[in-house]
Scaffold this motif. Structure first.
Motif, PDB file in Angstrom:
ATOM      1  N   VAL A   1     -14.863 -15.664  -6.829  1.00 48.30           N
ATOM      2  CA  VAL A   1     -14.494 -14.915  -8.031  1.00 48.30           C
ATOM      3  C   VAL A   1     -13.660 -15.826  -8.923  1.00 48.30           C
ATOM      4  O   VAL A   1     -12.656 -16.377  -8.483  1.00 48.30           O
ATOM      5  CB  VAL A   1     -13.695 -13.656  -7.633  1.00 48.30           C
ATOM      6  CG1 VAL A   1     -13.076 -13.002  -8.866  1.00 48.30           C
ATOM      7  CG2 VAL A   1     -14.577 -12.669  -6.873  1.00 48.30           C
TER       8      VAL A   1
ATOM      9  N   TRP B   1     -19.283  -0.751  -5.440  1.00 44.82           N
ATOM     10  CA  TRP B   1     -18.347  -1.128  -4.356  1.00 44.82           C
ATOM     11  C   TRP B   1     -16.900  -1.017  -4.788  1.00 44.82           C
ATOM     12  O   TRP B   1     -16.043  -0.565  -4.036  1.00 44.82           O
ATOM     13  CB  TRP B   1     -18.656  -2.562  -3.922  1.00 44.82           C
ATOM     14  CG  TRP B   1     -17.722  -3.108  -2.888  1.00 44.82           C
ATOM     15  CD1 TRP B   1     -16.659  -3.938  -3.092  1.00 44.82           C
ATOM     16  CD2 TRP B   1     -17.773  -2.850  -1.475  1.00 44.82           C
ATOM     17  NE1 TRP B   1     -16.055  -4.230  -1.911  1.00 44.82           N
ATOM     18  CE2 TRP B   1     -16.718  -3.573  -0.885  1.00 44.82           C
ATOM     19  CE3 TRP B   1     -18.618  -2.087  -0.661  1.00 44.82           C
ATOM     20  CZ2 TRP B   1     -16.469  -3.567   0.481  1.00 44.82           C
ATOM     21  CZ3 TRP B   1     -18.375  -2.071   0.699  1.00 44.82           C
ATOM     22  CH2 TRP B   1     -17.297  -2.797   1.262  1.00 44.82           C
ATOM     23  N   TYR B   2     -16.662  -1.423  -6.029  1.00 47.15           N
ATOM     24  CA  TYR B   2     -15.277  -1.522  -6.490  1.00 47.15           C
ATOM     25  C   TYR B   2     -14.698  -0.170  -6.869  1.00 47.15           C
ATOM     26  O   TYR B   2     -13.514  -0.059  -7.164  1.00 47.15           O
ATOM     27  CB  TYR B   2     -15.172  -2.524  -7.634  1.00 47.15           C
ATOM     28  CG  TYR B   2     -15.493  -3.928  -7.165  1.00 47.15           C
ATOM     29  CD1 TYR B   2     -14.515  -4.695  -6.537  1.00 47.15           C
ATOM     30  CD2 TYR B   2     -16.773  -4.459  -7.297  1.00 47.15           C
ATOM     31  CE1 TYR B   2     -14.810  -5.972  -6.074  1.00 47.15           C
ATOM     32  CE2 TYR B   2     -17.064  -5.731  -6.825  1.00 47.15           C
ATOM     33  CZ  TYR B   2     -16.083  -6.481  -6.216  1.00 47.15           C
ATOM     34  OH  TYR B   2     -16.377  -7.726  -5.747  1.00 47.15           O
ATOM     35  N   MET B   3     -15.535   0.868  -6.849  1.00 51.50           N
ATOM     36  CA  MET B   3     -15.041   2.216  -7.111  1.00 51.50           C
ATOM     37  C   MET B   3     -14.860   3.018  -5.817  1.00 51.50           C
ATOM     38  O   MET B   3     -14.419   4.160  -5.851  1.00 51.50           O
ATOM     39  CB  MET B   3     -16.007   2.957  -8.044  1.00 51.50           C
ATOM     40  CG  MET B   3     -16.037   2.415  -9.464  1.00 51.50           C
ATOM     41  SD  MET B   3     -14.436   2.555 -10.318  1.00 51.50           S
ATOM     42  CE  MET B   3     -14.396   4.347 -10.590  1.00 51.50           C
TER      43      MET B   3
ATOM     44  N   MET C   1      -5.725   1.284  -7.678  1.00 53.84           N
ATOM     45  CA  MET C   1      -6.439   0.759  -6.512  1.00 53.84           C
ATOM     46  C   MET C   1      -6.302  -0.766  -6.485  1.00 53.84           C
ATOM     47  O   MET C   1      -6.706  -1.454  -7.419  1.00 53.84           O
ATOM     48  CB  MET C   1      -7.931   1.136  -6.637  1.00 53.84           C
ATOM     49  CG  MET C   1      -8.710   0.962  -5.371  1.00 53.84           C
ATOM     50  SD  MET C   1     -10.432   1.378  -5.704  1.00 53.84           S
ATOM     51  CE  MET C   1     -10.268   3.090  -6.242  1.00 53.84           C
ATOM     52  N   ALA C   2      -5.713  -1.286  -5.434  1.00 54.14           N
ATOM     53  CA  ALA C   2      -5.424  -2.713  -5.417  1.00 54.14           C
ATOM     54  C   ALA C   2      -6.505  -3.475  -4.655  1.00 54.14           C
ATOM     55  O   ALA C   2      -7.123  -2.952  -3.736  1.00 54.14           O
ATOM     56  CB  ALA C   2      -4.066  -2.953  -4.769  1.00 54.14           C
ATOM     57  N   ALA C   3      -6.713  -4.710  -5.063  1.00 57.96           N
ATOM     58  CA  ALA C   3      -7.678  -5.561  -4.366  1.00 57.96           C
ATOM     59  C   ALA C   3      -7.155  -5.888  -2.972  1.00 57.96           C
ATOM     60  O   ALA C   3      -5.950  -6.024  -2.770  1.00 57.96           O
ATOM     61  CB  ALA C   3      -7.882  -6.845  -5.156  1.00 57.96           C
ATOM     62  N   PRO C   4      -8.058  -6.010  -1.996  1.00 55.27           N
ATOM     63  CA  PRO C   4      -7.613  -6.428  -0.665  1.00 55.27           C
ATOM     64  C   PRO C   4      -7.011  -7.830  -0.741  1.00 55.27           C
ATOM     65  O   PRO C   4      -7.481  -8.683  -1.495  1.00 55.27           O
ATOM     66  CB  PRO C   4      -8.897  -6.430   0.162  1.00 55.27           C
ATOM     67  CG  PRO C   4     -10.024  -6.118  -0.752  1.00 55.27           C
ATOM     68  CD  PRO C   4      -9.497  -5.801  -2.107  1.00 55.27           C
ATOM     69  N   GLN C   5      -5.972  -8.038   0.038  1.00 49.81           N
ATOM     70  CA  GLN C   5      -5.373  -9.374   0.084  1.00 49.81           C
ATOM     71  C   GLN C   5      -6.313 -10.346   0.791  1.00 49.81           C
ATOM     72  O   GLN C   5      -7.073  -9.968   1.673  1.00 49.81           O
ATOM     73  CB  GLN C   5      -4.041  -9.318   0.847  1.00 49.81           C
ATOM     74  CG  GLN C   5      -2.969  -8.556   0.097  1.00 49.81           C
ATOM     75  CD  GLN C   5      -2.728  -9.148  -1.288  1.00 49.81           C
ATOM     76  OE1 GLN C   5      -2.419 -10.332  -1.417  1.00 49.81           O
ATOM     77  NE2 GLN C   5      -2.915  -8.352  -2.336  1.00 49.81           N
ATOM     78  N   THR C   6      -6.260 -11.582   0.356  1.00 49.40           N
ATOM     79  CA  THR C   6      -7.058 -12.624   1.009  1.00 49.40           C
ATOM     80  C   THR C   6      -6.158 -13.790   1.383  1.00 49.40           C
ATOM     81  O   THR C   6      -5.107 -13.998   0.773  1.00 49.40           O
ATOM     82  CB  THR C   6      -8.160 -13.162   0.077  1.00 49.40           C
ATOM     83  OG1 THR C   6      -7.530 -13.683  -1.110  1.00 49.40           O
ATOM     84  CG2 THR C   6      -9.146 -12.077  -0.310  1.00 49.40           C
TER      85      THR C   6
ATOM     86  N   ARG D   1     -14.305   1.502   1.979  1.00 50.53           N
ATOM     87  CA  ARG D   1     -14.614   0.074   2.040  1.00 50.53           C
ATOM     88  C   ARG D   1     -14.341  -0.484   3.431  1.00 50.53           C
ATOM     89  O   ARG D   1     -15.137  -1.244   3.987  1.00 50.53           O
ATOM     90  CB  ARG D   1     -13.796  -0.697   0.999  1.00 50.53           C
ATOM     91  CG  ARG D   1     -14.418  -0.633  -0.394  1.00 50.53           C
ATOM     92  CD  ARG D   1     -13.691  -1.560  -1.346  1.00 50.53           C
ATOM     93  NE  ARG D   1     -12.491  -0.964  -1.905  1.00 50.53           N
ATOM     94  CZ  ARG D   1     -11.268  -1.425  -1.773  1.00 50.53           C
ATOM     95  NH1 ARG D   1     -11.054  -2.548  -1.082  1.00 50.53           N
ATOM     96  NH2 ARG D   1     -10.245  -0.806  -2.312  1.00 50.53           N
TER      97      ARG D   1
END
Lengths: 250, 250, 250, 250, 250
Positions: free
Chosen positions: D189, D155-157, D1-6, D163
């Motif tokens: 972060v 949230w991160y799961m 599961m990848a973090a959303p790009q910012t 999301r």
């Protein structure tokens, strides 16, 4: 679901202080002795009030460095406690102290003690428990506590029968220490940051540990109690306080 | 469900201090040396008490800046610890320190060590463990801890057999470090803000890390332990403390 | 269930400081410059130690006001870190700082890196990783962390295979940032208040954010990581530190 | 599961200050006025930087006593924020302030805003949102926040679709306040103690309350948001700040 | 799910102060009396504003040592509260106080009180409740609170009917204390660190305890309320404040 009835007595102020070592040691030994003599007048006034049943007073040297001294006041009104605060701060002794912690509460008894047909105001035994003098025992232990309100251990969601069962088991442990530990419960819902303050007195402080440890295995503590800071100290009279202060002065 | 019996020995005061650098560096080097010489008398008094088996004493330079020094006292009564506090504060050395943290407890052994027919008061081995001198090992580690009381990991709701099983597994880890780490457990229920204080001694501080990390995977820690702050430091004698203080003085 | 083996290198002290602006600005610009010149001798000593592989040293100007400066030391023993603390405090520069935060740990590598037949003490690659010089990258990020021990996300109750799976996934994210972010993990179980300290280095601090955010969606962070305070800053040499200090002096 | 790009823009420093009343009132009114005049030069420099699109700057008088003033800076690099800190501290005005709180972050937009084929660096709309001047609205509200990571509301799961659904619902509430509240999200972060800082601007501060209260009933806040301290204040220009400071001076 | 509508009135600032005993006692009794006389002008100005319905003002001596005094201000705008802060700090009296706690909020009524066809701005009863003068009752109790947002007791995830049922039960308890306790709720979402501030007034402070204890057994508190610090005190007019201050002065 209704809250259990309580009987409420005198308001209580636990005033924890730390010695301002630098200021205290900076005055000479004669001045230090004079400060203690002057403070005696304040203490005598409080003890006179206790003798006249207008309030209660105790003083304690505490272990560790969270605080050095505890002054404990009881009065019929919060206004009188505020006035005691102003009078304490007005002493020269107060100049050598800093505030370390404080707790405001009111002596609390279970409402079930008010038997039908008894006028609480006229019942001498209840009156003495609601307006207690500070017990003449050597050591003191104070801590504030809550009943837990988080799922699934929510004290306030238990039904009355369950709460009563827990409180009876809890009380039985207390009775095992009868004669060894004297306990004064004061309620502080709406008055300070925890729901109750517990002040224990004993001639041997190991009983504090043994009593509270025993209770911790009781379900009402194990599941439902949340504890704040713990303070332990030794009761001192004017001479005892002076001796300790003069030892620290050097 | 009854609390496990404990044997209780000397009361313990861990006194964590920070150096008041500005005040310390503001006096000249001769005065600084004199302060340290004078403090030697205090330390010798404490070490004499330890030799006479009237109490225990140790001093440590700590790593990091949560605190600089730890002075550790044991005495038969809380009153004597309070008196030691006043005597320490009366020294000139104390003027160059600030209070950083403090812990009050009492040396605690499992009640099962009191074998039937044994008079604990007369048992030399138990007496030495209940009233221990500070071990002559180079490093110290101190932390306070609780047993968790939140659902579903509530230590105090376990039955006795389960608790015993956990404690035995825990003890076996400790034994793997026999000779490397010496552990003194002191109980603080009713005396200070956590339930126990743990003081470890070792000649190599990496054993602190390895021991505690090993224990963390043991169920009794993994599920039931809550930890307070950790302090690590090096034991110093009078010369060692003086050297460190004079280095800091510059 | 046994704890994973670790390789442990040099002890690490992160020393966070705040400038005492009032004291610093109260001395004239020539005195301020002299303070910085004198401090250079201290820094050169630390850098000499790093060059001689006796320890490591780095200095950083931090963003925000939680702290202004970070001084980072590594040494083979805690005693040497304590001695560095005394030497730093002895400088005139130290007089213009206050302690803001501190972290004590020891460089830690996974025990699996010690391949059978390899003598860790003689393995140059491992030795360099266990006793690393401070990377010459422009920005630093530090934070302490724990593995969670609360039901149902209790890291220490996972079986070894599950932990390994999590750590591998975690490591793969780290490798995506190879070349961009250099990471030094130090263990602090038994040494300070969290279980690990993480120090990241990068030439562009946006990589700190991207790396940690990416990891947060990884199950080993999402379910099991608890984080302490975060600090971010810019590495400075003697000239850089002096420039910043003289700008602040005005 | 990848973090959303910012998309990440300028670094942001929220600098909360409290007035040192005693020092401020101890200088005479002419000196006080001179301090404010001198500070104008600093502020003009920051506003010039904002006009030249080299950074952003805003100043605010805050309600309550958690802090009195907020100075808000944005710059392309952390190094430039550090330099702004040194320059602020060098002013005479700074001598009359104390640090109360601080937050370091970087302006953050959702990566989905970078449409395929668009060069973010050349997109004027995105560039203005990534490097925003401080909105000219009368009131400000700041708070840091996390997404919760504790079972079962982690949230991160969540999977990405879930999301996204939450974020869309959340965004719709924001759009109801379009024109009334301007929001600048900055990510932190790896930079500071929470995951995001939220800065809201409005001409009527009741919109802060209504917007955030509305969002609290949205599942993404109700289940997943953790909030830090909240600060609310009024934007002031040089004259407004001077008026307030001179009123306080008396 | 939409947030319940609210009616919002005046902004409220609870300003908790501690007396700087050393400074206060260091001036002579005539100077102290003059400080109090001068402060009377400030208080009269605030009381004039209250009489003219431009705002509200109250002053209280607090029990315990978390704080000594509470000054309570209400104004139509945050800007006016900020101006009141500057004017208070400008008094000589303020020089003898320190900030102990603070709370910013806005008087809040349930939106259901705005009956269809009623112009809230013209409804005198609502206007008086939205812009209330400080009740002339002897004692005050203040505490901030949140509605819990953690599984399974998440207030914000309840459906509207359930929330309404809880609020009605809660309100019925309040009505049992009609005449004994007057309650002013102020909302602080987006304004300060908790969601609401609760200020209670009574002529007998035991009603605070009884009311809040009764409510604690109500499901809306038992499951959903989180409480901040509690403060209790006695309302004083200019003479009452002067008397208390002069007693403390000695």
């Amino acid at each position: 679901m209704a809250a259990p009835q309580t009987l409420d007595g005198w308001y209580v102020w636990h005033d924890f202080r730390t010695i301002r070592r630098e200021a205290w040691k900076s005055i000479d030994v004669h001045s230090a002795a004079a400060v203690m003599r002057d403070f005696t007048a304040f203490v005598q006034g409080e003890l006179d009030a206790q003798r006249s049943r207008l309030g209660s007073f105790g003083q304690f040297v505490l272990a560790g460095t969270k605080a050095d001294l505890l002054f404990l006041y009881m009065r019929p009104t919060i206004g009188e406690l505020n006035e005691a605060k102003a009078r304490f701060e007005a002493t020269r002794f107060a100049d050598f102290t800093e505030r370390a912690y404080s707790y405001v509460s009111v002596v609390e008894l279970g409402g079930y003690l008010a038997k039908p047909g008894v006028d609480v105001e006229q019942d001498e035994v209840l009156q003495l428990r609601l307006k207690p003098p500070v017990p003449q025992m050597r050591y003191v232990c104070f801590y504030p506590m809550n009943k837990r309100r988080t799922h699934p251990d929510n004290w306030y969601m238990l039904d009355e029968a369950e709460r009563r069962k827990h409180l009876m088991a809890h009380g039985q442990i207390g009775r095992q220490f009868a004669g060894k530990v004297k306990q004064i419960i004061s309620g502080s819902v709406g008055l300070d940051d925890w729901e109750w303050g517990v002040t224990l007195y004993a001639d041997d402080p190991i009983h504090f540990k043994k009593l509270i440890y025993e209770m911790r295995f009781d379900e009402s503590s194990a599941r439902f109690a949340e504890f704040g800071p713990f303070y332990v100290g030794e009761q001192v009279d004017v001479e005892g306080l002076t001796t300790w202060m003069m030892t620290l002065h050097g």
